[in-house]
Design a protein around this motif. Structure first.
Motif, PDB file in Angstrom:
ATOM      1  N   ARG A  41       0.849  -1.202   0.000  1.00  0.00           N
ATOM      2  CA  ARG A  41       0.000   0.000   0.000  1.00  0.00           C
ATOM      3  C   ARG A  41       0.879   1.244   0.000  1.00  0.00           C
ATOM      4  O   ARG A  41       0.635   2.191  -0.748  1.00  0.00           O
ATOM      5  N   ARG A  42       1.904   1.230   0.827  1.00  0.00           N
ATOM      6  CA  ARG A  42       2.829   2.362   0.871  1.00  0.00           C
ATOM      7  C   ARG A  42       3.524   2.530  -0.463  1.00  0.00           C
ATOM      8  O   ARG A  42       3.620   3.649  -0.987  1.00  0.00           O
ATOM      9  N   ALA A  43       4.006   1.442  -1.043  1.00  0.00           N
ATOM     10  CA  ALA A  43       4.696   1.514  -2.334  1.00  0.00           C
ATOM     11  C   ALA A  43       3.770   2.042  -3.427  1.00  0.00           C
ATOM     12  O   ALA A  43       4.211   2.776  -4.322  1.00  0.00           O
ATOM     13  N   ASP A  44       2.500   1.721  -3.354  1.00  0.00           N
ATOM     14  CA  ASP A  44       1.536   2.212  -4.346  1.00  0.00           C
ATOM     15  C   ASP A  44       1.263   3.702  -4.199  1.00  0.00           C
ATOM     16  O   ASP A  44       0.956   4.384  -5.183  1.00  0.00           O
ATOM     17  N   LEU A  45       1.364   4.230  -2.993  1.00  0.00           N
ATOM     18  CA  LEU A  45       1.134   5.660  -2.766  1.00  0.00           C
ATOM     19  C   LEU A  45       2.317   6.526  -3.204  1.00  0.00           C
ATOM     20  O   LEU A  45       2.144   7.686  -3.566  1.00  0.00           O
ATOM     21  N   ILE A  46       3.503   5.975  -3.177  1.00  0.00           N
ATOM     22  CA  ILE A  46       4.712   6.760  -3.410  1.00  0.00           C
ATOM     23  C   ILE A  46       4.762   7.447  -4.771  1.00  0.00           C
ATOM     24  O   ILE A  46       5.086   8.634  -4.833  1.00  0.00           O
ATOM     25  N   LYS A  91      16.241 -10.417   6.274  1.00  0.00           N
ATOM     26  CA  LYS A  91      17.038  -9.231   6.599  1.00  0.00           C
ATOM     27  C   LYS A  91      17.119  -8.288   5.398  1.00  0.00           C
ATOM     28  O   LYS A  91      17.026  -7.070   5.551  1.00  0.00           O
ATOM     29  N   ARG A  92      17.295  -8.840   4.183  1.00  0.00           N
ATOM     30  CA  ARG A  92      17.335  -8.000   2.974  1.00  0.00           C
ATOM     31  C   ARG A  92      16.017  -7.246   2.789  1.00  0.00           C
ATOM     32  O   ARG A  92      15.999  -6.073   2.447  1.00  0.00           O
ATOM     33  N   PHE A  93      14.913  -7.932   3.043  1.00  0.00           N
ATOM     34  CA  PHE A  93      13.602  -7.297   2.930  1.00  0.00           C
ATOM     35  C   PHE A  93      13.476  -6.153   3.935  1.00  0.00           C
ATOM     36  O   PHE A  93      13.060  -5.050   3.585  1.00  0.00           O
ATOM     37  N   GLN A  94      13.854  -6.421   5.179  1.00  0.00           N
ATOM     38  CA  GLN A  94      13.786  -5.389   6.215  1.00  0.00           C
ATOM     39  C   GLN A  94      14.667  -4.194   5.856  1.00  0.00           C
ATOM     40  O   GLN A  94      14.280  -3.045   6.049  1.00  0.00           O
ATOM     41  N   GLN A  95      15.849  -4.464   5.335  1.00  0.00           N
ATOM     42  CA  GLN A  95      16.779  -3.389   4.982  1.00  0.00           C
ATOM     43  C   GLN A  95      16.206  -2.531   3.866  1.00  0.00           C
ATOM     44  O   GLN A  95      16.272  -1.300   3.930  1.00  0.00           O
ATOM     45  N   ALA A  96      15.635  -3.156   2.855  1.00  0.00           N
ATOM     46  CA  ALA A  96      15.042  -2.391   1.743  1.00  0.00           C
ATOM     47  C   ALA A  96      13.879  -1.539   2.235  1.00  0.00           C
ATOM     48  O   ALA A  96      13.734  -0.378   1.828  1.00  0.00           O
ATOM     49  N   GLN A  97      13.057  -2.074   3.121  1.00  0.00           N
ATOM     50  CA  GLN A  97      11.930  -1.300   3.647  1.00  0.00           C
ATOM     51  C   GLN A  97      12.438  -0.155   4.525  1.00  0.00           C
ATOM     52  O   GLN A  97      11.873   0.937   4.520  1.00  0.00           O
ATOM     53  N   GLY A  98      13.510  -0.384   5.263  1.00  0.00           N
ATOM     54  CA  GLY A  98      14.099   0.678   6.084  1.00  0.00           C
ATOM     55  C   GLY A  98      14.652   1.805   5.236  1.00  0.00           C
ATOM     56  O   GLY A  98      14.497   2.986   5.565  1.00  0.00           O
ATOM     57  N   GLU A  99      15.299   1.454   4.125  1.00  0.00           N
ATOM     58  CA  GLU A  99      15.827   2.478   3.216  1.00  0.00           C
ATOM     59  C   GLU A  99      14.691   3.284   2.589  1.00  0.00           C
ATOM     60  O   GLU A  99      14.809   4.495   2.416  1.00  0.00           O
ATOM     61  N   GLY A 132      -1.195   7.367   7.555  1.00  0.00           N
ATOM     62  CA  GLY A 132      -2.086   6.287   7.967  1.00  0.00           C
ATOM     63  C   GLY A 132      -1.502   4.925   7.634  1.00  0.00           C
ATOM     64  O   GLY A 132      -1.602   3.972   8.417  1.00  0.00           O
ATOM     65  N   THR A 133      -0.885   4.837   6.465  1.00  0.00           N
ATOM     66  CA  THR A 133      -0.259   3.578   6.054  1.00  0.00           C
ATOM     67  C   THR A 133       0.912   3.236   6.958  1.00  0.00           C
ATOM     68  O   THR A 133       1.097   2.074   7.332  1.00  0.00           O
ATOM     69  N   GLU A 134       1.703   4.232   7.319  1.00  0.00           N
ATOM     70  CA  GLU A 134       2.825   3.973   8.238  1.00  0.00           C
ATOM     71  C   GLU A 134       2.304   3.447   9.570  1.00  0.00           C
ATOM     72  O   GLU A 134       2.895   2.544  10.166  1.00  0.00           O
ATOM     73  N   ASN A 135       1.170   3.989  10.034  1.00  0.00           N
ATOM     74  CA  ASN A 135       0.566   3.490  11.270  1.00  0.00           C
ATOM     75  C   ASN A 135       0.099   2.050  11.094  1.00  0.00           C
ATOM     76  O   ASN A 135       0.272   1.214  11.983  1.00  0.00           O
ATOM     77  N   ARG A 136      -0.497   1.751   9.929  1.00  0.00           N
ATOM     78  CA  ARG A 136      -0.942   0.384   9.656  1.00  0.00           C
ATOM     79  C   ARG A 136       0.247  -0.576   9.600  1.00  0.00           C
ATOM     80  O   ARG A 136       0.149  -1.716  10.041  1.00  0.00           O
ATOM     81  N   ILE A 137       1.347  -0.114   9.032  1.00  0.00           N
ATOM     82  CA  ILE A 137       2.557  -0.944   8.979  1.00  0.00           C
ATOM     83  C   ILE A 137       3.023  -1.261  10.399  1.00  0.00           C
ATOM     84  O   ILE A 137       3.366  -2.399  10.709  1.00  0.00           O
TER      85      ILE A 137
END
Length: 193
Positions: A41-46, A91-99, A132-137
């Motif tokens: 959802r976040r990626a779609d909003l960007i 870990k790679r997934f978490q790192q990409a989402q953190g970036e 709102g999406t960040e809160n949902r995450i």
């Protein structure tokens, strides 16, 4: 004697926890699915957010490109249920989402320099949806962490740990923070600038 042996065997099987492992594993997968859903959802909003900012802050190209690159990196990682059992992929997934989170923070900070952008209704709507999406995450990650915790307790507790060893039910990874040391200190606030 056969009845006693049968009753003992049934009692032993009910205490092995196999069905509970299946239930907890499905709960972990469902919670992880919600995490991925909110990241999507976040990626779609960007793209909409970036395009709105582009109209006002065209000379902030570096920031806009950083967000676009981070989004591309985050969405290029294929997430499957097997990701949960592969600590390196997780870990790679978490790192990409953190970036991506970091790049979005920089983008929103840039918007503070453009009063007209902050007044734009579509930008405000997009920013609100993103918040709102960040809160949902956050909520989805909390639920995932709780599901993993319950699964891991089952996998480590006696006598179900025997079933875990026999059936190769490994402990599942939970979310971690890459910069735990950095975030443990409160940020310095200086209004003297």
């Amino acid at each position: 004697m056969k009845r006693i042996a049968l009753l003992w065997l049934l009692g032993l099987l009910s205490a092995c926890g196999y069905n509970e492992f299946q239930s907890r594993d499905e709960a972990v997968k469902a919670a992880w699915g919600e995490v991925v859903n909110q990241y999507q959802r976040r990626a779609d909003l960007i793209p909409n957010l970036v395009n709105t900012v582009k109209g006002y802050a065209s000379h902030e190209r570096e920031t806009l490109e950083a967000v676009t690159r981070a989004r591309a990196a985050a969405t290029s990682i294929q997430v499957t249920p097997e990701t949960l059992n592969n600590p390196e992929a997780f870990k790679r997934f978490q790192q990409a989402q953190g970036e991506l989170s970091s790049a979005l923070s920089r983008l929103l900070a840039v918007s503070e320099n453009y009063p007209n952008l902050k007044a734009d209704a579509s930008f405000r709507d997009l920013q609100s949806q993103l918040e709102g999406t960040e809160n949902r995450i956050t909520v989805a990650r909390q639920r995932y962490i709780q599901s993993v915790r319950e699964y891991n307790i089952l996998a480590r507790s006696f006598p179900t740990n025997l079933t875990a060893m026999a059936m190769h039910y490994e402990v599942k990874p939970s979310f971690t923070v890459d910069n735990e040391k950095a975030i443990s200190n409160a940020p310095a606030v200086n209004f003297g600038k």
